[in-house]
Design an enzyme around this catalytic site. Structure first.
Site, PDB file in Angstrom:
ATOM      1  N   ARG A  81     -10.594   3.310   5.942  1.00  0.00           N
ATOM      2  CA  ARG A  81      -9.410   3.526   6.350  1.00  0.00           C
ATOM      3  C   ARG A  81      -8.623   4.118   4.582  1.00  0.00           C
ATOM      4  O   ARG A  81      -7.739   4.058   4.241  1.00  0.00           O
ATOM      5  CB  ARG A  81      -8.854   1.914   6.320  1.00  0.00           C
ATOM      6  CG  ARG A  81      -7.050   1.859   6.836  1.00  0.00           C
ATOM      7  CD  ARG A  81      -6.309   0.438   6.769  1.00  0.00           C
ATOM      8  NE  ARG A  81      -6.506   0.090   6.402  1.00  0.00           N
ATOM      9  CZ  ARG A  81      -6.280  -1.481   6.934  1.00  0.00           C
ATOM     10  NH1 ARG A  81      -6.066  -2.070   7.763  1.00  0.00           N
ATOM     11  NH2 ARG A  81      -6.918  -2.757   5.926  1.00  0.00           N
TER      12      ARG A  81
ATOM     13  N   ARG B  12     -12.919  -8.713   2.065  1.00  0.00           N
ATOM     14  CA  ARG B  12     -12.334  -8.830   4.104  1.00  0.00           C
ATOM     15  C   ARG B  12     -13.112  -9.039   4.439  1.00  0.00           C
ATOM     16  O   ARG B  12     -13.470  -9.540   5.426  1.00  0.00           O
ATOM     17  CB  ARG B  12     -11.353  -7.356   4.433  1.00  0.00           C
ATOM     18  CG  ARG B  12     -10.077  -7.560   3.637  1.00  0.00           C
ATOM     19  CD  ARG B  12      -9.309  -6.330   3.187  1.00  0.00           C
ATOM     20  NE  ARG B  12      -8.052  -6.759   2.423  1.00  0.00           N
ATOM     21  CZ  ARG B  12      -7.002  -6.616   3.290  1.00  0.00           C
ATOM     22  NH1 ARG B  12      -6.624  -6.340   4.209  1.00  0.00           N
ATOM     23  NH2 ARG B  12      -5.649  -6.412   2.594  1.00  0.00           N
TER      24      ARG B  12
ATOM     25  N   ARG C 128       1.127  -0.886   0.182  1.00  0.00           N
ATOM     26  CA  ARG C 128      -0.096  -0.115   0.221  1.00  0.00           C
ATOM     27  C   ARG C 128       0.346   1.092  -0.195  1.00  0.00           C
ATOM     28  O   ARG C 128       1.399   1.207   0.442  1.00  0.00           O
ATOM     29  CB  ARG C 128      -0.782  -0.207   1.228  1.00  0.00           C
ATOM     30  CG  ARG C 128      -1.786  -0.644   1.404  1.00  0.00           C
ATOM     31  CD  ARG C 128      -2.462  -0.912   2.964  1.00  0.00           C
ATOM     32  NE  ARG C 128      -3.478  -2.379   3.055  1.00  0.00           N
ATOM     33  CZ  ARG C 128      -3.546  -2.889   4.058  1.00  0.00           C
ATOM     34  NH1 ARG C 128      -3.048  -2.302   5.149  1.00  0.00           N
ATOM     35  NH2 ARG C 128      -4.560  -3.847   4.158  1.00  0.00           N
TER      36      ARG C 128
HETATM   37  N1  LIG Z   1      -0.752 -16.462   8.510  1.00  0.00           N
HETATM   38  C1  LIG Z   1      -0.144 -15.061   8.797  1.00  0.00           C
HETATM   39  N2  LIG Z   1      -1.529 -14.244   8.477  1.00  0.00           N
HETATM   40  C2  LIG Z   1      -0.356 -12.462   7.863  1.00  0.00           C
HETATM   41  C3  LIG Z   1       0.016 -12.010   7.828  1.00  0.00           C
HETATM   42  N3  LIG Z   1       0.998 -11.129   8.118  1.00  0.00           N
HETATM   43  C4  LIG Z   1      -0.371 -10.656   8.030  1.00  0.00           C
HETATM   44  N4  LIG Z   1      -1.435 -11.520   8.865  1.00  0.00           N
HETATM   45  C5  LIG Z   1      -2.551 -11.075   8.865  1.00  0.00           C
HETATM   46  O1  LIG Z   1      -3.018 -11.536   7.351  1.00  0.00           O
HETATM   47  C6  LIG Z   1      -4.158 -10.332   7.036  1.00  0.00           C
HETATM   48  C7  LIG Z   1      -3.966  -8.981   5.694  1.00  0.00           C
HETATM   49  O2  LIG Z   1      -3.333  -8.018   6.219  1.00  0.00           O
HETATM   50  P1  LIG Z   1      -2.533  -7.316   5.598  1.00  0.00           P
HETATM   51  O3  LIG Z   1      -2.949  -7.187   3.933  1.00  0.00           O
HETATM   52  O4  LIG Z   1      -1.789  -6.230   5.815  1.00  0.00           O
HETATM   53  O5  LIG Z   1      -4.527  -6.489   5.965  1.00  0.00           O
HETATM   54  P2  LIG Z   1      -4.645  -5.743   6.448  1.00  0.00           P
HETATM   55  O6  LIG Z   1      -5.965  -6.415   8.031  1.00  0.00           O
HETATM   56  O7  LIG Z   1      -6.187  -4.960   7.064  1.00  0.00           O
HETATM   57  O8  LIG Z   1      -3.894  -4.457   7.892  1.00  0.00           O
HETATM   58  C8  LIG Z   1      -4.513 -10.034   8.560  1.00  0.00           C
HETATM   59  O9  LIG Z   1      -5.190 -10.530   9.184  1.00  0.00           O
HETATM   60  C9  LIG Z   1      -2.570  -9.579   9.119  1.00  0.00           C
HETATM   61  O10 LIG Z   1      -3.206 -10.281  10.758  1.00  0.00           O
HETATM   62  C10 LIG Z   1       1.646 -13.563   8.156  1.00  0.00           C
HETATM   63  O11 LIG Z   1       2.958 -13.470   8.084  1.00  0.00           O
HETATM   64  N5  LIG Z   1       0.577 -15.368   9.047  1.00  0.00           N
HETATM   65  N1  LIG Z   2     -10.872   1.665  18.609  1.00  0.00           N
HETATM   66  C1  LIG Z   2     -10.797   2.370  17.423  1.00  0.00           C
HETATM   67  N2  LIG Z   2     -12.179   3.444  17.074  1.00  0.00           N
HETATM   68  C2  LIG Z   2     -11.871   4.359  15.658  1.00  0.00           C
HETATM   69  N3  LIG Z   2     -11.345   4.267  14.419  1.00  0.00           N
HETATM   70  C3  LIG Z   2      -9.773   3.004  14.342  1.00  0.00           C
HETATM   71  C4  LIG Z   2      -9.723   2.174  16.569  1.00  0.00           C
HETATM   72  N4  LIG Z   2      -9.070   1.707  16.287  1.00  0.00           N
HETATM   73  C5  LIG Z   2      -8.272   1.574  14.330  1.00  0.00           C
HETATM   74  N5  LIG Z   2      -8.698   2.646  14.461  1.00  0.00           N
HETATM   75  C6  LIG Z   2      -8.792   2.826  12.999  1.00  0.00           C
HETATM   76  O1  LIG Z   2      -9.592   2.149  12.254  1.00  0.00           O
HETATM   77  C7  LIG Z   2      -8.771   1.494  11.058  1.00  0.00           C
HETATM   78  C8  LIG Z   2      -7.993   0.116  10.622  1.00  0.00           C
HETATM   79  O2  LIG Z   2      -7.212  -0.043  11.469  1.00  0.00           O
HETATM   80  P1  LIG Z   2      -6.062  -1.062  11.419  1.00  0.00           P
HETATM   81  O3  LIG Z   2      -4.933  -0.710  12.714  1.00  0.00           O
HETATM   82  O4  LIG Z   2      -5.199  -0.484   9.836  1.00  0.00           O
HETATM   83  O5  LIG Z   2      -6.821  -2.487  11.095  1.00  0.00           O
HETATM   84  P2  LIG Z   2      -5.819  -3.910  10.680  1.00  0.00           P
HETATM   85  O6  LIG Z   2      -4.482  -3.563  11.164  1.00  0.00           O
HETATM   86  O7  LIG Z   2      -6.417  -4.977  12.061  1.00  0.00           O
HETATM   87  O8  LIG Z   2      -6.070  -3.527   9.818  1.00  0.00           O
HETATM   88  C9  LIG Z   2      -7.436   2.597  10.477  1.00  0.00           C
HETATM   89  O9  LIG Z   2      -8.073   3.882   9.898  1.00  0.00           O
HETATM   90  C10 LIG Z   2      -7.338   2.659  12.551  1.00  0.00           C
HETATM   91  O10 LIG Z   2      -7.488   4.620  12.409  1.00  0.00           O
END
Ligand SMILES: Nc1nc2c(ncn2[C@@H]2O[C@H](COP(=O)(O)OP(=O)(O)O)[C@@H](O)[C@H]2O)c(=O)[nH]1
Ligand SMILES: Nc1ncnc2c1ncn2[C@@H]1O[C@H](COP(=O)(O)OP(=O)(O)O)[C@@H](O)[C@H]1O
Length: 396
Positions: free
Chosen positions: A266, A277, A173
Site C-alpha cells: 500500500r 502496525r 495520507r
Molecule cells: N476505536 C477506533 N478505531 C478507529 C476509528 N477510526 C479508525 N480506527 C481504526 O484505527 C486503525 C488505523 O486506521 P488508519 O490510520 O486509517 O489505518 P489503516 O487501518 O491502516 O487503514 C484501524 O484499525 C481503524 O479501524 C475510530 O473512530 N475508533
Molecule cells: N483480498 C485482497 N488481496 C490482495 N490485496 C488486497 C486485498 N484486499 C485489500 N488488498 C490491498 O491491501 C492493501 C490494504 O487494504 P486496505 O483496504 O487499505 O486495508 P485496511 O483498511 O484494513 O487498512 C490495499 O493496497 C488493498 O488494495
C-alpha cells in the site's frame, strides 16, 4: 451546607408542566432521594438548558456532568419519570419529530459513567419514532482490506449504506479528504470533545487518537442508511458495551505474511509505522477471538469472494431484522401537554401547527420497545393518533 430548597421542592412537585407562553420553564422530578430539575429559557438571541439535582439527604444542589446531545432550546416542556431511570421530556412548541427527548438519570449507561467521571451524571438522548437499520462495526488489522471492502459496498449500494466518519489525530495520507475519510483533528480539541461526552467510543491506535462521534453514527442512521463503522478492536469492545445495537464483523488475513505484504504494497506508512502496525496486528488477531465480541469472522483471501461473503452476511441479517423495513415519518404537530398512562403509554395533547382549538388532538406515545439511548438516539418510539389529528398519523 447547600442553599435551601425552593418551595416547589417541598411540595414534591413531580410533574410540573410549564406554561408554553412563558419565556422560561422548569420541571422537577423526584427519583429516590434526588430531585432532578430541568430548566430552560430563551433570552433574546440566547437560549439555555440546565439540569441540576437537589440532594434531599445533604440538602444541597449538585451540578452534574451532562453527556449526550441536548435539545437546542426548551421554551416549555413536560417531564415524566419512566421505569428505566429515564425522564421522558416533551418539548412544547416543537414539531412532533423534534419534541421527544430523554434524560437518563439512573440508567445503566449513566451508572457506568458516574463511576468513570466520579461525579453525578445525566445524559440526553433524542427520541426517534420508529426503528432504524442496525449499524455494522468492521474491525481488523491494518492492511487486511477493511477500507477496500467498505468502499466496494458503498459504491455498489450508495443509498443503503453510509460511512461513519471518525475523528483522528493522525496526519492525512495523500488523497485522504477531511470530512470524507476522517475528521482530522487536533488532540486537545478531540480530548475536550471526549470529555464533553460527544464520542460514542475512542481509542489510542498506533500512537494516534481515533474516535467515533455520536453524530457520525446518528446522522447516517437518521438518513435511513445502515451505518458502517471502521474501528479497531478496542473501539469494537467499547461499542459492544454501549447502547448501540450493532453487528460486529472481524476481517482476518489468510496469513501474517500476506498481511505484511499488503501493508508494504500500500506504501502509505513509513517502515517504523509498518513495524508498529504489524506488532499491533498480532494483538488484534488474538483479541478478536474473545468470546462474544465479534458475530462474524471473514477471511479476506481472494477479495471478490470475501466481498461476496460480506454481502451475503449483510443481506441475511437485513431480512432477519424485522425492524429494518420500518421508516421514520416526520410529522408536523405542536405538543401542548402530557399525562402518564399505564403500560409504557403516554398521552400527549397536541394541536396541529398553525392551528385553532378545533384541531386539538391526543397522541398515544408507546415507549414499550425503546432501543439505543444515551449518548446516541433513543429509537423505537411508537406514536398513534387517538383523536382528530388523524391524517397520516395512524400506526406510525
Ligand atoms: N476505536 C477506533 N478505531 C478507529 C476509528 N477510526 C479508525 N480506527 C481504526 O484505527 C486503525 C488505523 O486506521 P488508519 O490510520 O486509517 O489505518 P489503516 O487501518 O491502516 O487503514 C484501524 O484499525 C481503524 O479501524 C475510530 O473512530 N475508533
Ligand atoms: N483480498 C485482497 N488481496 C490482495 N490485496 C488486497 C486485498 N484486499 C485489500 N488488498 C490491498 O491491501 C492493501 C490494504 O487494504 P486496505 O483496504 O487499505 O486495508 P485496511 O483498511 O484494513 O487498512 C490495499 O493496497 C488493498 O488494495
Amino acid at each position: 451546607m447547600g442553599e435551601e430548597a425552593p418551595e416547589y421542592v417541598l411540595n414534591s412537585l413531580e410533574l410540573a408542566a410549564c406554561d408554553s407562553e412563558s419565556t422560561g420553564c422548569r420541571t422537577a422530578t423526584i427519583v429516590g432521594n434526588k430531585m432532578y430539575v430541568v430548566e430552560g429559557s430563551e433570552d433574546g438571541s440566547k437560549s439555555w438548558i440546565n439540569v441540576k439535582i437537589f440532594d434531599k439527604l445533604t440538602r444541597s444542589w449538585v451540578f452534574p456532568t451532562v453527556l449526550g446531545i441536548k435539545p437546542v432550546q426548551l421554551k416549555g416542556h413536560s417531564t415524566l419519570l419512566l421505569k428505566n431511570g429515564q425522564l421522558l421530556i416533551v418539548k412544547m412548541d416543537s414539531t412532533l419529530d423534534g419534541c421527544i427527548w430523554f434524560l437518563e438519570v439512573d440508567s445503566p449507561f449513566v451508572k457506568e459513567q458516574k463511576k468513570i467521571f466520579g461525579t453525578e451524571v445525566v445524559a440526553w438522548s433524542k427520541g426517534v419514532i420508529g426503528n432504524a437499520p442496525k449499524p455494522i462495526v468492521i474491525s481488523g488489522p491494518s492492511g487486511v482490506g477493511k477500507g477496500t471492502l467498505i468502499n466496494k459496498l458503498m459504491k455498489e449500494f450508495p443509498s443503503r449504506y453510509g460511512f461513519s466518519v471518525s475523528h483522528t489525530t493522525r496526519a492525512p495520507r495523500e488523497k485522504e479528504l477531511d470530512g470524507v475519510h476522517y475528521h482530522f483533528t487536533e488532540r486537545s480539541i478531540m480530548e475536550k470533545d471526549i470529555r464533553d461526552g460527544k464520542f460514542l467510543e475512542f481509542a489510542s491506535v498506533h500512537g494516534n487518537l481515533y474516535g467515533t462521534s455520536i453524530e457520525a453514527v446518528e446522522v447516517v442512521t437518521d438518513s435511513g442508511k445502515r451505518c458502517i463503522l471502521d474501528i479497531d478492536v478496542q473501539g469494537a469492545r467499547s461499542v459492544r458495551a454501549s447502547s448501540l445495537d450493532a453487528i460486529f464483523i472481524f476481517i482476518t488475513p489468510p496469513s501474517f505474511e500476506e498481511l505484511e505484504k499488503r501493508l508494504r504494497a500500500r506504501g502509505t506508512e513509513t517502515e517504523e509505522q509498518v513495524q508498529k502496525r504489524l506488532r499491533n496486528a498480532r494483538a488484534e488477531l488474538d483479541e478478536a477471538k474473545s468470546p462474544g465480541l465479534f458475530n462474524h469472522i471473514l477471511v479476506n483471501d481472494d477479495l471478490e469472494s470475501c466481498y461476496g461473503n460480506l454481502k451475503k452476511l449483510l443481506a441475511s441479517d437485513e431480512t432477519a431484522d424485522p425492524l429494518y423495513q420500518s421508516s421514520v415519518k416526520i410529522l408536523k404537530a405542536h405538543v401542548s401537554g402530557m399525562e402518564s398512562k399505564a403500560d409504557h403509554r403516554t398521552l400527549i395533547h397536541c394541536s396541529a401547527s398553525g392551528t385553532n382549538a378545533a384541531t386539538n388532538s391526543l397522541l398515544m406515545l408507546d415507549t414499550s420497545s425503546l432501543k439505543g439511548g444515551a449518548p446516541g438516539r433513543t429509537r423505537g418510539l411508537g406514536v398513534y393518533a387517538l383523536g382528530s389529528l388523524g391524517d397520516g398519523l395512524n400506526g406510525i
